[in-house]
Structures are given as structure tokens and as C-alpha cells.
Design an enzyme around this catalytic site. Structure first.
Site, mmCIF file in Angstrom:
data_model
loop_
_atom_site.group_PDB
_atom_site.id
_atom_site.type_symbol
_atom_site.label_atom_id
_atom_site.label_comp_id
_atom_site.label_asym_id
_atom_site.label_seq_id
_atom_site.Cartn_x
_atom_site.Cartn_y
_atom_site.Cartn_z
ATOM 1 N N LYS A 110 -21.117 7.172 -13.459
ATOM 2 C CA LYS A 110 -20.744 8.225 -14.397
ATOM 3 C C LYS A 110 -21.938 9.031 -14.909
ATOM 4 O O LYS A 110 -21.789 10.177 -15.356
ATOM 5 C CB LYS A 110 -19.995 7.626 -15.587
ATOM 6 C CG LYS A 110 -18.568 7.206 -15.278
ATOM 7 C CD LYS A 110 -17.659 8.414 -15.183
ATOM 8 C CE LYS A 110 -16.190 8.015 -15.165
ATOM 9 N NZ LYS A 110 -15.311 9.187 -15.191
ATOM 10 N N SER A 170 -18.443 0.862 -8.301
ATOM 11 C CA SER A 170 -18.660 1.962 -9.234
ATOM 12 C C SER A 170 -19.244 1.566 -10.578
ATOM 13 O O SER A 170 -19.739 2.423 -11.301
ATOM 14 C CB SER A 170 -17.341 2.709 -9.468
ATOM 15 O OG SER A 170 -16.372 1.839 -10.030
#
Length: 500
Positions: free
Chosen positions: A46, A300
Site C-alpha cells: 500500500k 501483499s
């Protein structure tokens, strides 16, 4: 494409490795590669999108300060980006956000505002604050610059692996990662399949693709909190509708198994959303039976509370088909438990809960280690049925997995005279059966609780009926002869209060 190529992510992010996964590759019959975005400074991809968006704000927007809504990883990325650029940052996070993510924001200078049980409530509150105070709102996923920043993950992957590449598995929450990856990969390598992975109970992209437009899920599952999003982003859907080949959904148990897979390969621990891609890759291989392909899974994120690992470890074996949970009915008589263990043979017992409640039949809550290839659950069920044991398979029963396994038991029948013992024995296949064989057949077991904790010694709570010439002294001697260290808990007040 231009936005992705010009995204200034490396001011704060690193180029993460595309790492081989030899154990998974051997088990699945395909070459598996892991894109290690869990190694970013904020332990999540992110950071890429947050910094790209923030770096392209005007001086006036930066001066006003920024605000965002996030379940955690976007928040940490934005906090670090704002700290790097000297911008005041506030983040609205759901009250269910793990502490590790909250502290990750605060440690990087961001102000945390906890509001709402899930992302939609946090988002609405953040937008209201932005309008009221003039802050610049930085979207967590539905923004061209955020998508471009996430797309740099694909840029690295295609540079790091220039040979055969069959499919890339991408976790999906709001959709910026899969949109950015799909946009870049399909432009350069249209032959590569882009496959999104979502939890069964948070499949906003899958439902949007089926409906032909974004839809709002009435509720979302919170286990994989990093992808607990009720509606796919508009910009992301426009790209995914044309560029994503399919979306696979997986269960929480499969996610837990994938967390274990990644740990076995890397000794790193993914958060549930971070292991989604591996879970989807495994389901894809099992479904299609493909062999010899090159498959990439994007890990992720790794922002998980340590306390959640207990649940993950407990459910991982179920997720990979290596444990069966059963309710088995036995005759209530001396020796019945021993006979039952003889039928099980050398199978590794992972859990054994039993409490005498009636004089005819008793129920056992049983966990047994299985192997999908060599000793599947179906074979165990058949074996028990052939020996006349009524069995209820609870392996896929969420009530049993979450609650009943911790609440079975209850008080002893009125008038039962028993002694209670806590003991240990070596943790190895067949040890439980050997212990029961060492007890005299005339001893009636009234309570038995055992769970495998992965240690070298098994811990058992054992109740034995006293009477017919079998007194406490005789039981103590018999347990001593078994060679297992034990403690007499018959006078323990907790025992008297709850199960005596």
C-alpha cells in the site's frame, strides 16, 4: 502505463524480491513464485499507491493536510509518505482494526481516529471530516494515482521474470492492486492470466463482474481485514472488467493454510489478506489440475496481531485437509475408549474431548490428522462406519470449529464418584492408545480432554470412576506404573465449580 512508469515509489518503497517457493512448487507440480510485498518498510504494498498520490498533490493541498480511511495498510503507507513529505496526516480506521496496524500509523506520525465497525463507516466519517475541515482526502484504492503506484508491483515482476509466465494471482479488496497489475501486465504480456482472489464472504469484485457493475455487499467478513471492502472501486472496476480473467474465492481455513505455506517457505508470517493469493493459487491448481506452469502469487502484507496466530495455527490443518473433526458415539462401559483407539490405530489424534453424561452412550469430540493423498477423511469415515461407530463429520461445521470444540463436556451425572487427574505423556502417533491400553479394563473413564499443541508432550485431563474395589490409592499406583507424570486435581475448586 505512463502513470505507472513515472510513479515515484522508490523515494520510500523498495523493489521486493520475486522469490521461488520450492516446497509449494514440488507439492503443486508447478513453478510457484512469491512476490514479497510483505517486505516493504510498512510490511505492505500500500505504500506504493499512497506515496504516488501524495507526491502529486499541489502545494495548497499538502498544506491543508491529508486524511484517509483505511483498514490499516493504506493508513501506514500514507503515514510514512506524509512523514517523508512533511504533511500532516489523519487516518480514520474501523474499531476492528488490529492493534499492530494502529500502532504502525502512530509510530510514523499519523493521527488515528477509530470509527465504525467496518471500512464503509470509516470512509463516510473521513469524507465528512475532509469536507468540514478542508483536508485533502487520499483514497485507499479508487484513484488513478493510487492504481499507478500499485502497478509498479507488476513492472518489477515482469523485469524480474522474463521467461514463461502463465498466471498472476492478486489479492482483491478495493481493487487498486489488481487494477494496476492487470493494466501493466496485459499491455506487455496479454497472454498472462490475471486472477483475483477474494474471501468467500468479501467477494465484491466477483459479484461486480457477475452483475456488470459495482455492487454493495450487505456485509463483509472481517477475518481478512485488509480486504474487508463492501464495494469495488469505480476506477478499478472499469479496468478489471476488461483485463481480469477470473476471480477465485477461498475460505478462512484455506487462508490459514496459505499463511502456513508461506511461513514454511520463507519463515515470514503473512496477514490473512497477504496470503490470499497463495490460497487462490492452490485452489486454482486443485480445480484445473494444471502441471508445469509458472504461477506468481503476490504476498501483499504482513500486518497481523500476534494473538491471531493461535487461531491461524488451529485452522491451518483444516484448511489444507490435514485434520478431520468428528462426533463419535461410543457405548458407555469400561474399555470402550481403548477399543475405539485400537480402531484408529496409528493415526495421530489432535483433539479428544469426552465427558460421561449418561449410562448408555457417550459422545466424543474428536480431531484426527488426515492426509488428502495417503489417508483422506473419507477413508477414516468409512473405517469407523465399518466398525459400527455412529459418526457425524463436523470438519466443515463452523459452529463446531469455532465454539463447540471449546464447550463440550459439562457436569458429571448425579451420584458419580470420580477422581480427576492432569497428566502428560510423550507426543507421538499411537501414544494415546498405548496409554489407554495400560489402564486396567475395569477402570471406567468418565472424562477425557486432550489437544495437540505441537509440543513434545501431550497434556491430558482424565476422570476415572471410583468404586467396586478401585479406590484413589489404587488409581494413583496404576498411573504411576504407566510412567506418565500426573497431578491429582480432585480437590481443585475450579473442577468442583464447573465439571465436578
Amino acid at each position: 502505463m505512463t502513470r505507472i512508469l513515472s510513479a515515484p515509489v522508490y523515494d520510500v518503497a523498495i523493489e521486493t524480491p520475486l522469490q521461488a517457493a520450492p516446497a509449494l512448487s514440488a507439492a503443486l507440480g508447478n513453478q510457484v513464485l512469491l512476490k514479497r510485498e510483505d517486505l516493504q518498510p510498512v510490511f505492505s504494498f500500500k505504500l506504493r499507491g499512497a506515496y504516488t498520490r501524495l507526491s502529486r498533490l499541489s502545494p495548497e493541498q499538502r498544506a491543508a493536510g491529508v486524511i484517509a480511511a483505511s483498514a490499516g495498510n493504506h493508513a501506514q503507507g500514507l503515514a510514512l509518505a506524509a512523514q517523508k513529505l512533511g504533511v500532516k496526516c489523519q487516518v480514520v480506521m474501523p474499531v476492528t482494526t488490529p492493534d499492530v496496524k494502529i500502532e504502525g500509523v502512530r509510530s510514523r506520525g499519523g493521527e488515528v481516529i477509530l470509527h465504525g465497525d467496518a471500512f464503509p463507516q470509516a470512509l463516510a466519517h473521513a469524507l465528512n471530516l475532509a469536507e468540514t475541515h478542508g483536508y485533502t482526502f487520499v483514497p485507499p484504492f479508487d484513484d488513478p494515482d493510487v492504481i499507478a503506484g500499485q502497478g509498479t508491483v507488476a513492472m518489477e515482476m515482469l523485469r524480474q521474470h522474463q521467461g514463461r509466465l502463465d498466471a498472476i494471482f492478486v489479492p482483491v479488496g478495493g481493487g487498486s492492486l489488481i487494477a494496476g497489475v492487470a493494466a501493466y501486465v496485459k499491455y506487455l504480456r496479454p497472454d498472462v492470466r490475471i486472477i483475483g482472489v477474494e474471501p468467500h464472504d468479501s467477494n465484491c469484485l466477483q459479484q461486480a463482474l457477475a452483475a456488470g457493475e459495482p455492487v454493495v455487499l450487505p456485509e463483509v467478513g472481517l477475518f481478512a481485514d485488509g480486504v474487508a471492502v463492501a464495494r469495488i472501486g469505480e476506477h478499478n472496476f472499469e479496468l478489471c472488467q476488461h483485463l481480469v480473467d477470473e476471480v477465485i474465492t477461498v475460505s478462512a481455513d484455506e487462508i490459514c493454510a496459505a499463511i502456513k505455506d508461506v511461513y514454511d517457505e520463507t519463515r515470514a508470517i503473512c496477514e490473512p489478506a497477504g496470503a490470499l493469493a497463495v490460497a487462490g493459487l492452490k485452489r486454482y491448481v486443485a480445480r484445473d489440475g494444471c502441471r508445469g506452469e509458472v504461477l506468481v502469487a503476490i504476498n501483499s502484507g504482513a500486518n497481523i496481531n500476534f494473538s491471531r496466530l493461535r487461531h491461524v495455527a488451529e485452522r491451518a490443518a483444516l484448511g489444507e485437509g490435514r485434520e478431520a473433526l468428528l462426533a463419535v458415539t461410543l457405548e458407555e462401559r469400561p474399555g470402550s475408549l481403548r477399543e475405539f483407539c485400537e480402531v484408529l490405530g496409528k493415526r495421530q489424534i489432535t483433539e479428544f474431548n469426552y465427558r460421561c453424561q449418561a449410562r448408555e452412550n457417550g459422545q466424543i469430540f474428536l480431531g484426527v490428522q488426515t492426509d488428502p493423498a495417503l489417508a483422506p477423511r473419507a477413508a477414516l469415515l468409512t473405517q469407523l462406519a465399518e466398525h459400527g461407530y455412529p459418526v457425524l463429520d463436523m470438519t466443515d461445521n463452523e459452529l463446531a470449529k469455532l465454539h463447540l470444540r471449546h464447550t463440550v463436556g459439562g457436569r458429571a451425572p448425579v451420584g458419580l464418584q470420580e477422581r480427576l487427574y492432569r497428566l502428560t505423556f510423550p507426543e507421538r502417533p499411537g501414544a494415546l492408545g498405548a496409554f489407554l491400553n495400560a489402564l486396567e479394563p475395569r477402570l471406567n473413564i468418565t472424562l477425557f480432554h486432550y489437544r495437540n499443541h505441537g509440543a513434545d508432550a501431550g497434556r491430558v485431563l482424565l476422570g476415572l470412576e471410583v468404586g467396586d474395589g478401585c479406590d484413589a490409592q489404587a488409581i494413583d499406583q496404576l498411573l504411576s506404573d504407566c510412567g506418565c507424570p500426573f497431578t491429582d486435581e480432585s480437590d481443585n475448586p475450579a473442577y468442583r465449580l464447573f465439571i465436578g
